[in-house]
Design an enzyme around this catalytic site. Sequence first.
Site, PDB file in Angstrom:
ATOM      1  N   GLN A   1       9.799 -92.388 143.691  1.00 15.34           N
ATOM      2  CA  GLN A   1       9.112 -92.988 143.978  1.00 15.34           C
ATOM      3  C   GLN A   1       8.647 -94.098 143.499  1.00 15.34           C
ATOM      4  OE1 GLN A   1       6.905 -88.687 146.511  1.00 15.34           O
ATOM      5  NE2 GLN A   1       6.065 -89.508 144.358  1.00 15.34           N
TER       6      GLN A   1
ATOM      7  N   ASN B   1      -4.988 -79.599 144.441  1.00 16.09           N
ATOM      8  CA  ASN B   1      -5.402 -80.106 144.954  1.00 16.09           C
ATOM      9  C   ASN B   1      -4.587 -79.673 146.667  1.00 16.09           C
ATOM     10  OD1 ASN B   1      -2.122 -80.693 144.071  1.00 16.09           O
ATOM     11  ND2 ASN B   1      -2.681 -82.617 143.768  1.00 16.09           N
TER      12      ASN B   1
ATOM     13  N   ARG C   1       8.541 -81.370 147.298  1.00 12.91           N
ATOM     14  CA  ARG C   1       8.878 -82.631 145.978  1.00 12.91           C
ATOM     15  C   ARG C   1      10.164 -83.543 146.839  1.00 12.91           C
ATOM     16  NH1 ARG C   1       4.953 -83.104 143.774  1.00 12.91           N
ATOM     17  NH2 ARG C   1       4.359 -83.238 141.608  1.00 12.91           N
TER      18      ARG C   1
ATOM     19  N   HIS D   1       3.272 -90.678 149.762  1.00 14.26           N
ATOM     20  CA  HIS D   1       3.059 -89.106 148.536  1.00 14.26           C
ATOM     21  C   HIS D   1       1.980 -89.056 148.784  1.00 14.26           C
ATOM     22  CE1 HIS D   1       4.132 -86.289 145.174  1.00 14.26           C
ATOM     23  NE2 HIS D   1       2.989 -85.598 146.302  1.00 14.26           N
TER      24      HIS D   1
END
Length: 372
Positions: free
Chosen positions: A288, A120, A259, A312
């Site tokens: 998260q 990604n 992060r 995210h």
Amino acid sequence: MVKVLAVLYDGGEHALEVPGLLGTTENELGLRKWLEAQGHTLVTTSDKEGKNSKFDQELGDAEVIITTPFHPAYLTTERLARAKKLRLAVTAGVGSDHIDLDAANKTNGGITVAEVTGSNVVSVAEHVVMTLLALVRNFVPAHEQITRGEWNVAAVAKDSYDLEGKVVGTVGVGRIGERVLRRVKPFDCKELLYYDYQRLAPEKEKEIGCRRVDTLEEMLAQCDVVTINCPLHEKTKGLFNKELIAKMKKGSWLINTARGAIVVKEAVAEAVKSGHLRGYGGDVWFPQPAPKDHPLRYATNPFGGGNAMVPHMSGTTIDAQVRYAKGTKDILDSYLSKRYDYRSEDLILIGGEYATRSYGQRELKEKQAKPE
């Protein structure tokens, strides 16, 4: 036969909106029929918080765990101690900091930890550039003004700038950081800088038109825009604290798609509110999902803008989902067939040792063992 436990975010009704798309997170990474045809068991859940979660209930006899950076199942030391059969932990995506890696090296003779490297990076790099432009051009407040039925150009133009002529720097110049610099180059920035423990090849520096800075503080003092593109480990956790942010150029923008724990959220929120940071954007949070009272949900600059935070999502476009689903299946196939012919770039831990310098630049042993 092997029990595979997958902790994924819920697709729900949204998964039905992409019929026929195999390999998406919503469709269990396209793994169920393939695994069950071989006699293996797949358990999927999004419930991962607390000792009574489905994740904790199923953890004890799972041999393989799959999770994503977008809805991470935190494999703490305590959880690893209960995972008596665990041999392989796969990150469907990039970034394995949700795992206590030191503890994993000591669990069950050494758990293999792998991720789908590169799956990604394009998606995240594009998101960085989008966020960068949204902040610099003050897009979010301008759009919100329109949705309220208003029209006040002066109110939003007063905090809108050009990217041309600005200094842009990246903390980390790996697969994502390098792509960000390449994508920003056509905007004719004043200078492109990077800070990393390793240097790009001279020909790459020349091609991109970027320059390495020796210290992070030196780079931050020069940059109008800073983007964080480094892994989370013991040396980067809380790196952007109050003291470091104070060394950033006043009125600069900070973007974080790496992060959430790399920044101290309270320090960033305060810097945005005071105007020392003109804005903060990105898509990573800690923990998260982000709690409703997370300060970075609501922090705005003195003009009422400067917030470009989203869930995210940067690395989980439909295109990225297909790539990391395929990579996850390849890693599983290598394990289940006992070939253990993993791509070296996908390995974080193997045989009780680190297989990469990305997590703390650790010393590596020349010979790495394969699981039995």
